[in-house]
Design a protein around this motif. Structure first.
Motif, short mmCIF file in Angstrom:
data_model
loop_
_atom_site.label_atom_id
_atom_site.label_comp_id
_atom_site.label_asym_id
_atom_site.label_seq_id
_atom_site.Cartn_x
_atom_site.Cartn_y
_atom_site.Cartn_z
N VAL A 115 -2.13 3.91 -9.17
CA VAL A 115 -2.55 5.28 -8.82
C VAL A 115 -3.59 5.23 -7.69
CG1 VAL A 115 -3.58 7.43 -9.69
CG2 VAL A 115 -2.06 6.09 -11.17
N MET A 116 -4.46 4.22 -7.73
CA MET A 116 -5.49 4.09 -6.68
C MET A 116 -4.92 3.65 -5.35
SD MET A 116 -8.77 2.33 -8.43
CE MET A 116 -9.52 1.94 -6.86
N GLY A 117 -3.72 3.04 -5.36
CA GLY A 117 -3.11 2.71 -4.06
C GLY A 117 -2.50 1.33 -3.92
N ALA A 147 -1.49 -4.16 6.22
CA ALA A 147 -1.17 -3.04 7.11
C ALA A 147 -1.72 -1.76 6.52
CB ALA A 147 0.34 -2.94 7.29
N SER A 148 -3.05 -1.67 6.42
CA SER A 148 -3.64 -0.49 5.78
C SER A 148 -5.05 -0.22 6.27
CB SER A 148 -3.69 -0.71 4.26
OG SER A 148 -4.37 0.35 3.65
N ALA A 149 -5.33 1.06 6.47
CA ALA A 149 -6.68 1.48 6.85
C ALA A 149 -7.52 1.77 5.61
CB ALA A 149 -6.59 2.73 7.73
N ASP A 171 4.92 8.05 11.30
CA ASP A 171 5.17 9.45 10.97
C ASP A 171 5.39 9.54 9.46
OD1 ASP A 171 6.09 12.00 10.59
OD2 ASP A 171 7.79 11.85 11.96
N GLU A 172 4.50 10.23 8.76
CA GLU A 172 4.58 10.26 7.29
C GLU A 172 5.28 11.51 6.75
OE1 GLU A 172 1.40 8.76 4.93
OE2 GLU A 172 0.52 7.62 6.58
N ALA A 173 5.99 12.23 7.59
CA ALA A 173 6.69 13.43 7.11
C ALA A 173 7.90 13.03 6.27
CB ALA A 173 7.13 14.27 8.29
N ALA A 216 -8.61 11.78 -6.84
CA ALA A 216 -8.81 10.32 -6.84
C ALA A 216 -9.16 9.92 -8.26
CB ALA A 216 -9.93 9.94 -5.89
N ILE A 217 -8.30 9.12 -8.89
CA ILE A 217 -8.54 8.73 -10.28
C ILE A 217 -9.80 7.88 -10.40
CG2 ILE A 217 -7.17 6.59 -10.32
CD1 ILE A 217 -6.09 7.54 -13.08
N GLN A 218 -10.16 7.20 -9.31
CA GLN A 218 -11.30 6.28 -9.36
C GLN A 218 -12.65 7.00 -9.30
OE1 GLN A 218 -9.02 6.60 -6.97
NE2 GLN A 218 -9.78 6.09 -4.93
C1 TTP Z 1 -3.56 9.80 -6.58
C2 TTP Z 1 -4.56 8.98 -5.83
C3 TTP Z 1 -4.41 8.68 -4.49
N1 TTP Z 1 -5.33 7.95 -3.84
C4 TTP Z 1 -5.17 7.60 -2.42
C5 TTP Z 1 -4.52 6.24 -2.19
C6 TTP Z 1 -4.10 6.32 -0.76
O1 TTP Z 1 -5.17 5.89 0.07
C7 TTP Z 1 -3.87 7.82 -0.54
C8 TTP Z 1 -2.44 8.03 -0.30
O2 TTP Z 1 -2.15 7.78 1.05
P1 TTP Z 1 -1.34 6.55 1.60
O3 TTP Z 1 -0.48 7.06 2.72
O4 TTP Z 1 -0.67 5.80 0.50
O5 TTP Z 1 -2.44 5.56 2.20
P2 TTP Z 1 -3.57 5.80 3.30
O6 TTP Z 1 -3.11 6.74 4.36
O7 TTP Z 1 -4.87 6.12 2.61
O8 TTP Z 1 -3.78 4.34 3.91
P3 TTP Z 1 -2.74 3.39 4.74
O9 TTP Z 1 -1.48 4.15 5.01
O10 TTP Z 1 -3.46 3.01 5.99
O11 TTP Z 1 -2.54 2.20 3.84
O12 TTP Z 1 -4.35 8.48 -1.72
C9 TTP Z 1 -6.46 7.48 -4.48
O13 TTP Z 1 -7.30 6.81 -3.88
N2 TTP Z 1 -6.63 7.76 -5.80
C10 TTP Z 1 -5.74 8.50 -6.51
O14 TTP Z 1 -5.96 8.73 -7.72
#
Ligand code: TTP
Length: 191
Positions: free
Chosen positions: A171-173, A9-11, A35-37, A152-154
């Motif tokens: 951290v990457m998700g 369940a992820s984009a 809703d992510e609020a 983004a740590i990556q």
């Molecule tokens: C801190 C950090 C976050 N992130 C990203 C991970 C997540 O994609 C995003 C946080 O948002 P999320 O709401 O966790 O995820 P998303 O909206 O990208 O995807 P979905 O809900 O469809 O699964 O931040 C990194 O890629 N690297 C990092 O170092």
């Protein structure tokens, strides 16, 4: 008997790539639009778990397991936003500069019968004290776009991170240790 059906369940392409490192290719990808609020006074851990659960429920299926994740950057009790513009990204980086913060990465796995199991990974990250030039250069890179906490740590941000204690994949998700535990318990055959 083979593995059960898995719906992610992820984009996020990162979540798909991280899952592939466990030898798992989902049978379907069903991004969950919720809703992510954060709720009023909601704490970061509770928020991350609630979001992961709601995403799993939004993509619910009678035919397979649904895996969802949510990654939240927290400075103390404060939930940092997902950076969608330069001003937000800059505000986040200024706040994180030279300080420890936590990255909470929640996973929820919904079984076809509706039961949900969840796991939370918690990682401490400390950025070096960032100069104005370093923040400017990071903004120009655009790597903050769509990322929780504005980095983004990556990518190039890892060169600015002095310490991390916990889960890099978290951290990457998608924290791989926790994902493996959840999926194994549900009967998936992993690499
Ligand atoms: C801190 C950090 C976050 N992130 C990203 C991970 C997540 O994609 C995003 C946080 O948002 P999320 O709401 O966790 O995820 P998303 O909206 O990208 O995807 P979905 O809900 O469809 O699964 O931040 C990194 O890629 N690297 C990092 O170092």
């Amino acid at each position: 008997m083979g593995s059960p059906t898995l719906i992610l369940a992820s984009a996020s392409p990162r979540r798909r790539e991280l899952l592939a490192r466990l030898g798992m290719v989902p049978n379907a990808i069903v991004p969950a639009d919720i809703d992510e609020a954060p709720l009023k006074a909601e704490l970061p851990r509770a928020y991350a778990i609630r979001m992961a659960r709601e995403k799993a429920v939004a993509a619910a299926s009678d035919d397979g397991f649904v895996l969802a994740g949510d990654t939240v950057v927290a400075a103390g009790r404060r939930i940092l936003p997902k950076a969608e513009d330069e001003v937000t990204a800059r505000t986040c980086l200024e706040l994180l500069s030279g300080r420890r913060h936590r990255v909470l990465s929640a996973l929820a796995l919904r079984a076809p019968d509706g039961t949900i199991r969840e796991k939370l990974s918690e990682t401490m990250v400390m950025f070096k004290r960032l100069s104005a030039e370093e923040i400017d250069a990071y903004i120009v890179s655009g790597e903050w776009d769509g990322k929780a906490g504005g980095y983004a740590i990556q990518g190039i941000a890892e060169g600015l991170i002095a310490r991390i204690q916990g889960s890099h994949s978290g951290v990457m998700g998608l924290p791989l240790y926790e994902a493996r535990l959840l999926l194994k318990a549900a009967g998936f055959e992993l690499a």
